[in-house]
Design an enzyme around this catalytic site. Sequence first.
Site, PDB file in Angstrom:
ATOM      1  N   PRO A 160       0.900  -1.289   0.133  1.00 30.54           N
ATOM      2  CA  PRO A 160       0.113   0.010   0.060  1.00 30.54           C
ATOM      3  C   PRO A 160       0.812   1.361   0.079  1.00 30.54           C
ATOM      4  O   PRO A 160       1.985   1.372   0.659  1.00 30.54           O
ATOM      5  CB  PRO A 160      -0.812  -0.113   1.238  1.00 30.54           C
ATOM      6  N   ASP A 492       9.769   4.779 -25.587  1.00 27.69           N
ATOM      7  CA  ASP A 492       9.569   4.152 -26.884  1.00 27.69           C
ATOM      8  C   ASP A 492       7.987   4.108 -27.031  1.00 27.69           C
ATOM      9  O   ASP A 492       7.505   4.203 -28.056  1.00 27.69           O
ATOM     10  CB  ASP A 492       9.976   2.753 -27.102  1.00 27.69           C
ATOM     11  N   GLU A 498       7.443  -1.811 -21.044  1.00 25.15           N
ATOM     12  CA  GLU A 498       8.594  -1.457 -21.613  1.00 25.15           C
ATOM     13  C   GLU A 498       8.869   0.168 -21.321  1.00 25.15           C
ATOM     14  O   GLU A 498       9.567   0.392 -20.166  1.00 25.15           O
ATOM     15  CB  GLU A 498       8.728  -1.486 -22.942  1.00 25.15           C
ATOM     16  N   GLU A 773       4.046   1.236 -34.129  1.00 25.29           N
ATOM     17  CA  GLU A 773       5.653   0.460 -33.828  1.00 25.29           C
ATOM     18  C   GLU A 773       5.823   0.001 -35.339  1.00 25.29           C
ATOM     19  O   GLU A 773       6.999   0.039 -35.904  1.00 25.29           O
ATOM     20  CB  GLU A 773       5.458  -0.504 -32.708  1.00 25.29           C
TER      21      GLU A 773
END
Length: 935
Positions: A160, A492, A498, A773
């Site tokens: 928490p 990215d 990621e 992408e």
Amino acid sequence: MSALRPYALRCDHRTTPLGIDDSAPLLSWRLASDRRGDDPVAYRVRVAERPEALADGGQPHWDSGRVDDSSAIGAGYAGPALRARTRYHWRVEVWSASDGAPADAVSWFETGLAMPSGAAGQSGKSVWRASWITHNPDPVDVVDAPTEGERALDDHGLAPCPLLRRVFSGSAVSPLVLARLYVSARGLYEVRLNGARVGDAELAPGWTDYTRRVQYQTYDVTDLVSQGENVLAATIADGWWSGFVGFEPRRAGAHYGTFPQFIAELQLTHADGSVSTVVTDDSWVTHTGAIRHADLLMGECHDLRRAVDGWELPGFDARDWSPARITDAEHRLLVASVDEPVRAMAEVRPVSVTRVSQDTHIVDFGQNLAGRVRLGVDGLAAGARVVVRHAEVLDENQRLYTANLRTAAATDVLIGDGRRHIDFEPKFTYHGFRYAEITGVPALSGDDVVAVALHSDTPWAGSFDCSDPDIRRLHACVEWGQRSNFVSVPTDCPQRDERLGWLADAQVFLPTAALNADVAAFFTKWLRDVDDARTPEGGFTNVAPRLAGVADEGAPGWGDAGVIVPWHLYRTYGDPRFLSRALDGMRGWVALIHRHNPDLIWRHRVGPHFSDWLAPGTPTPREVIATAYFAHSARLTALAADALGRHDVAEAHHRLAAAVRSAFVERFVTVEGPEGGESERRLRVAGDTQTGYLVSLAFGLLPDHLTEGAAKRLAELVEAAGPALQTGFVGVALAAPVLDAYGRADLAHALLRRTEVPSWLFPLRHGATTIWERWDGWTPDGGFRAPAMNSFNHYALGSIGEWLYRGVAGVDQAEDSVAYRRLRVRPEPGALTYASARYESARGTVAAGWRRRGDGLSLRVQVPPGATADVFVPTTDPGSVREAEAAPGDSGHAALIGTGPGHAHYRVASGAYHFTAAFSPAERPPAGLHEEDTP
Ligand code: BGC
């Protein structure tokens, strides 16, 4: 009085920053004038603690005196040492060539808690009196029995969020005149003073490699402090510090720390001059509350049954709270933030809400973005759950497609406590999404829900428009890709597990990003991350901030961003510190490649090799890409050294760059065919791929007599493919600019218009609102590409945005120009009927816009004071070109330099111009390679 006026005053590229710790900040301004040729000739900057001291005859802290420099748009502070915690006012005066009296403007900046005592950029000896504190016991040890709603809820092993509070009393004796809060976290924080939220930063203090540097923020809280009892309160969360980051290893707390910590120092200055301080220490008390877990990748859970009402307000009874625990973290790494924080920058209303089962709805916000959902819920029973899941796309059953998020749960949960109305918005997470699936609300309307877009606050600087709605939408996709991925660092992607600061993605997109927005402060911060990440061998990495514990050596085109990015920022903003701070790193990187590859062909890996990442078709030989980048980085390092006056360094790198170029040509370039029969001679770059020719031409690797052959072969390959690109991240950024530079803007336009895979418009035809992408992330035949790597919000292929400004609209600067001192306006209309762009450059407003009507074309250009422009007016009859608004006295401001195939070339002074020309495309001769006739 001069018409010339300075505006948009900045200190270290920010407007009135609070809490800087730079001992020699750059004070900069832009210029505007409504007269032509109204250029600056001199400036004077004065800095003082009291605004009155800025007046003539006053005693400023620093006075630059009149400096005769017609190119200046800023001055580095060079006065006596700046004191910490002090507001400095500053005034710039600018003299124009035409008027005697200068025009002026004023602004201010304020120094932070500490000023450096030594090493550049790092705070010296600590003056922090506060201690780093945390929850006690460690949040990880908290074992509360789960509530009914929490049972069977995946908390991902997260603890928490700690609440921390401290009561203090405002002085009854002397009124408060000023209150400043200096604050940071190892993790994320939200601070409140007497219940009111302090500042509007999100995900603060932002992401850095916390083992190297932790940014703190400064807030003006003067209006929040009251005379009696006050409460300073903070909620802290794991964030990048101790949450899930990246994709490896897949557990929270793997990289920097294991539980969040907090530091704050509140300084209260009273009318009688006394200063009192409230600092984090063991007099603070802690507890946990409604937020049961919060994680950037996994999402956030609020259990309202755990909410502690009124805990951030005076009068709350905190007797059962525990004393905070002081941690052993040091102050040494604390530095003032140099960028603007992430903020909630836009709210996007749903375009549809679809009920898909009894208590489940799918909300379509119509825009893929990074942020979170704010939701109003009525009558949620105690223990009942509302679950918000996020996705970028829907599957064939019109349900969320989440496979491409990989392990990012991206799920927010609200557990009710029987309250009538709740506004739920997570605080310490963000998701990449266009769709949200909301379960647990029987009736949901579009008025109950909104998407809040979060990104680093980079002031928007550019706009682009044109007659083709598809290209307008493409530009909007590029902008949203930037918004979604400039979240404390250039990432990215914003959705999957990621979200890393990949260096190549950043370098290929930077030219576009820096036209869309003022990214100077944002990249100032990120370049520190890049530098902090350098390997022991001196190399750049693939991602920055570095993930502690992950070995990462830069690949060709990735590591090279450590050279390319500072160079581009210097060219864009004219601030030499981008280069002076980076030069050692640049040299180290080039030396490292050289050391590993003494024969100048970069074949021995420094790091991995990502090649021309995600290129369809035949791969470009790795050595070709690598060696091209080696030559490019060596040359840019030489140019950087030149710009800094480091001529020995420059000369050595120019020599190295030339040697690598020769090695490249010798090893990879062949010319076949009969001597003398130039038109039949065939030039080939090893591999014979588009990207091979693109890097050769873009990086100037070929001697002049070979460029035409390379450009010809490039065009053949593009034509043979569709016309289409066969390029990945590396090649795509170079394609349109190179084709244009070698007289094939027609092909660049054909690529823009293409709608089949691979193209920019294919995704748009299939619902994209951001750049994908992969060129083929989804196709009607194949469906989704493998989910392991299929983001629908990656900006790398959006690097075409640069050419929309530069090539289509004509907002550009000459190759050797810095900070838009010499513009180059050479629009290429293609089949469009109009295009325009406007850009707030470091020098002032640059604009270009053209429109065709019948057999004519008109071109409007705006050149900021202190700049000149080479304007190439597109025309089918160079003799027809006129400058429409030339007033009698203006004659000296626009001169015809020459004409070439398809244009008339003017050189103009600063100011606004309107050219008209005959333009009937049917008669248009093919554009040539910039050769020109004299008039
Ligand atoms: C990222 C890219 C990055 C690449 C390196 C991917 O996982 O999403 O954008 O540049 O790895 O090859």
